[in-house]
Design a protein around this motif. Structure first.
Motif, mmCIF file in Angstrom:
data_model
loop_
_atom_site.group_PDB
_atom_site.id
_atom_site.type_symbol
_atom_site.label_atom_id
_atom_site.label_comp_id
_atom_site.label_asym_id
_atom_site.label_seq_id
_atom_site.Cartn_x
_atom_site.Cartn_y
_atom_site.Cartn_z
ATOM 1 N N VAL A 1 0.833 -1.226 -0.108
ATOM 2 C CA VAL A 1 -0.093 -0.159 0.093
ATOM 3 C C VAL A 1 0.815 1.248 0.057
ATOM 4 C CG1 VAL A 1 -1.771 1.208 1.561
ATOM 5 C CG2 VAL A 1 -1.962 -1.297 1.194
ATOM 6 N N SER A 2 0.404 2.170 -0.557
ATOM 7 C CA SER A 2 1.211 3.502 -0.587
ATOM 8 C C SER A 2 1.392 4.126 0.697
ATOM 9 C CB SER A 2 0.640 4.489 -1.886
ATOM 10 O OG SER A 2 -0.477 4.836 -1.321
ATOM 11 N N ARG A 3 2.423 4.925 0.818
ATOM 12 C CA ARG A 3 2.680 5.794 1.862
ATOM 13 C C ARG A 3 1.384 6.852 2.059
ATOM 14 N NH1 ARG A 3 7.472 7.201 4.897
ATOM 15 N NH2 ARG A 3 8.545 5.603 3.532
ATOM 16 N N ALA A 4 1.060 7.382 1.184
ATOM 17 C CA ALA A 4 -0.338 8.287 1.153
ATOM 18 C C ALA A 4 -1.679 7.761 1.623
ATOM 19 C CB ALA A 4 -0.269 8.999 -0.273
ATOM 20 N N ALA A 5 -1.725 6.211 1.096
ATOM 21 C CA ALA A 5 -2.938 5.536 1.697
ATOM 22 C C ALA A 5 -2.967 5.424 3.256
ATOM 23 C CB ALA A 5 -2.836 4.403 0.856
ATOM 24 N N LEU A 6 -1.672 4.895 3.717
ATOM 25 C CA LEU A 6 -1.459 4.848 4.963
ATOM 26 C C LEU A 6 -1.826 6.064 5.883
ATOM 27 C CD1 LEU A 6 1.376 2.723 6.681
ATOM 28 C CD2 LEU A 6 0.673 5.192 7.466
ATOM 29 N N TYR A 7 -1.234 7.271 5.381
ATOM 30 C CA TYR A 7 -1.573 8.441 6.107
ATOM 31 C C TYR A 7 -2.773 8.944 5.956
ATOM 32 C CZ TYR A 7 3.131 8.653 7.949
ATOM 33 O OH TYR A 7 4.444 8.276 8.537
ATOM 34 N N ARG A 8 -3.482 8.338 5.039
ATOM 35 C CA ARG A 8 -4.966 8.900 4.996
ATOM 36 C C ARG A 8 -5.964 8.057 6.046
ATOM 37 N NH1 ARG A 8 -4.488 8.849 -0.838
ATOM 38 N NH2 ARG A 8 -5.044 6.740 -1.095
ATOM 39 N N ARG A 9 -5.189 6.977 6.288
ATOM 40 C CA ARG A 9 -6.130 6.219 7.121
ATOM 41 C C ARG A 9 -5.703 6.626 8.784
ATOM 42 N NH1 ARG A 9 -6.326 4.509 2.365
ATOM 43 N NH2 ARG A 9 -7.819 3.314 1.673
ATOM 44 N N TRP A 10 -4.258 6.471 9.030
ATOM 45 C CA TRP A 10 -4.023 6.907 10.288
ATOM 46 C C TRP A 10 -2.869 8.174 10.253
ATOM 47 C CZ3 TRP A 10 -4.478 1.952 8.484
ATOM 48 C CH2 TRP A 10 -5.363 1.093 9.192
ATOM 49 N N PRO A 11 -3.318 9.044 11.186
ATOM 50 C CA PRO A 11 -2.613 10.376 11.151
ATOM 51 C C PRO A 11 -0.989 10.173 11.642
ATOM 52 C CG PRO A 11 -4.013 10.124 13.187
ATOM 53 C CD PRO A 11 -4.180 8.990 12.419
ATOM 54 N N SER A 12 -0.686 9.171 12.207
ATOM 55 C CA SER A 12 0.515 8.797 12.425
ATOM 56 C C SER A 12 0.979 7.582 12.643
ATOM 57 C CB SER A 12 0.881 9.634 13.852
ATOM 58 O OG SER A 12 0.274 8.850 15.019
ATOM 59 N N LEU A 13 2.258 7.092 12.658
ATOM 60 C CA LEU A 13 2.663 5.824 12.786
ATOM 61 C C LEU A 13 2.233 5.291 14.149
ATOM 62 C CD1 LEU A 13 4.247 3.105 11.898
ATOM 63 C CD2 LEU A 13 6.290 4.274 12.755
ATOM 64 N N THR A 14 2.495 6.100 15.236
ATOM 65 C CA THR A 14 2.118 5.823 16.492
ATOM 66 C C THR A 14 0.482 5.267 16.594
ATOM 67 O OG1 THR A 14 3.455 7.203 17.532
ATOM 68 C CG2 THR A 14 1.597 6.670 18.827
ATOM 69 N N ALA A 15 -0.391 6.228 15.921
ATOM 70 C CA ALA A 15 -1.839 5.619 15.823
ATOM 71 C C ALA A 15 -2.112 4.323 15.138
ATOM 72 C CB ALA A 15 -2.774 6.892 15.223
ATOM 73 N N LEU A 16 -1.434 4.260 14.259
ATOM 74 C CA LEU A 16 -1.419 2.982 13.395
ATOM 75 C C LEU A 16 -0.960 1.618 14.341
ATOM 76 C CD1 LEU A 16 -1.663 0.993 11.277
ATOM 77 C CD2 LEU A 16 0.247 1.882 10.221
ATOM 78 N N ILE A 17 0.081 1.763 15.238
ATOM 79 C CA ILE A 17 0.687 0.719 15.886
ATOM 80 C C ILE A 17 -0.359 0.325 16.952
ATOM 81 C CG2 ILE A 17 2.443 0.124 17.533
ATOM 82 C CD1 ILE A 17 4.418 1.621 15.704
ATOM 83 N N ALA A 18 -0.818 1.357 17.799
ATOM 84 C CA ALA A 18 -1.870 1.432 18.646
ATOM 85 C C ALA A 18 -3.136 0.614 18.150
ATOM 86 C CB ALA A 18 -2.187 2.677 19.098
ATOM 87 N N ALA A 19 -3.547 1.008 17.027
ATOM 88 C CA ALA A 19 -4.756 0.203 16.323
ATOM 89 C C ALA A 19 -4.462 -1.325 16.028
ATOM 90 C CB ALA A 19 -5.153 0.951 15.114
ATOM 91 N N ALA A 20 -3.342 -1.498 15.462
ATOM 92 C CA ALA A 20 -2.848 -2.791 15.335
ATOM 93 C C ALA A 20 -2.643 -3.667 16.669
ATOM 94 C CB ALA A 20 -1.337 -3.056 14.714
ATOM 95 N N LEU A 21 -2.228 -3.055 17.554
ATOM 96 C CA LEU A 21 -2.019 -3.803 18.967
ATOM 97 C C LEU A 21 -3.241 -4.146 19.682
ATOM 98 C CD1 LEU A 21 0.956 -1.631 20.620
ATOM 99 C CD2 LEU A 21 0.953 -4.140 19.904
ATOM 100 N N ASP A 22 -4.307 -3.620 19.080
ATOM 101 C CA ASP A 22 -5.655 -4.023 19.791
ATOM 102 C C ASP A 22 -6.604 -4.706 19.072
ATOM 103 O OD1 ASP A 22 -6.888 -2.804 22.123
ATOM 104 O OD2 ASP A 22 -8.660 -2.423 20.959
#
Length: 195
Positions: free
Chosen positions: A42-63
């Motif tokens: 997935v593109s970097r832009a697609a990732l950041y459209r969904r999560w505002p930061s890497l921290t928010a993404l990791i928190a979501a994944a951990l859950d």
């Protein structure tokens, strides 16, 4: 629910990003945007459209694999209902699909990054406490528990005993000694909570 302007969210892409993040976490690799993008396709832009930061993404994944527990019944024996909800069976401590390995990785990641720790607390952990804290409040209203009770501190004391078994002592939640200590700790805290 009405959407704002822009493309509709693609749940498949969300899943790819989360799966790539979890794969890195489970493999105990450094979790970076570049690695997630490479692994997910997935593109970097697609990732950041969904999560505002890497921290928010990791928190979501951990859950992933964890749920908000149901409300605790306060109609009958409140002590028994709270004990069962918090510590009733070893499997209740780690949700189905949420292995002890991932639990340990979660501890490692959040202890290494206070920003991630706060994000995970605010977006995920704090909401799972609500059913027990509400049960404590119901106990106060019924006169079963002390009116001056700090429900957050009580939850921390009970949950802290469980974390101590896993994180500090290194016992699994199904170890007989750990179960006995948790039961004893719960009884001590509960006696102090009673009206």
């Amino acid at each position: 629910m009405r959407r704002g302007p822009g493309r509709p969210r693609d749940e498949d892409i969300d899943g790819q990003i989360i799966a790539a993040t979890l794969a890195l976490i489970d493999a105990e690799e450094d979790v970076t945007v570049t690695r997630i993008v490479t692994r997910s396709g997935v593109s970097r832009a697609a990732l950041y459209r969904r999560w505002p930061s890497l921290t928010a993404l990791i928190a979501a994944a951990l859950d992933v694999g964890r749920t908000v527990p149901p409300a605790v019944s306060t109609d009958g024996d409140l002590r028994e209902a709270v004990f069962t909800a918090l510590l009733g069976a070893p499997s209740s401590v780690t949700a189905a699909g949420y292995s002890e390995v991932r639990f340990r990785q979660r501890i490692r990641l959040v202890m290494a990054d206070r920003t991630l720790q706060k994000a995970y607390w605010e977006s995920h952990v704090s909401r799972r406490r609500v059913p027990i804290e509400n049960a404590f409040r119901a106990g106060i209203e019924r006169g079963t528990l002390r009116p001056d009770l700090d429900v957050e501190a009580c939850f921390d004391a009970i949950a802290g005993a469980a974390y101590y078994q896993i994180v500090v002592r290194g016992d699994g939640m199904d170890a007989p000694g750990a179960r006995e200590r948790l039961h004893a700790a719960f009884e001590v805290v509960w006696r102090g909570m009673q009206a």
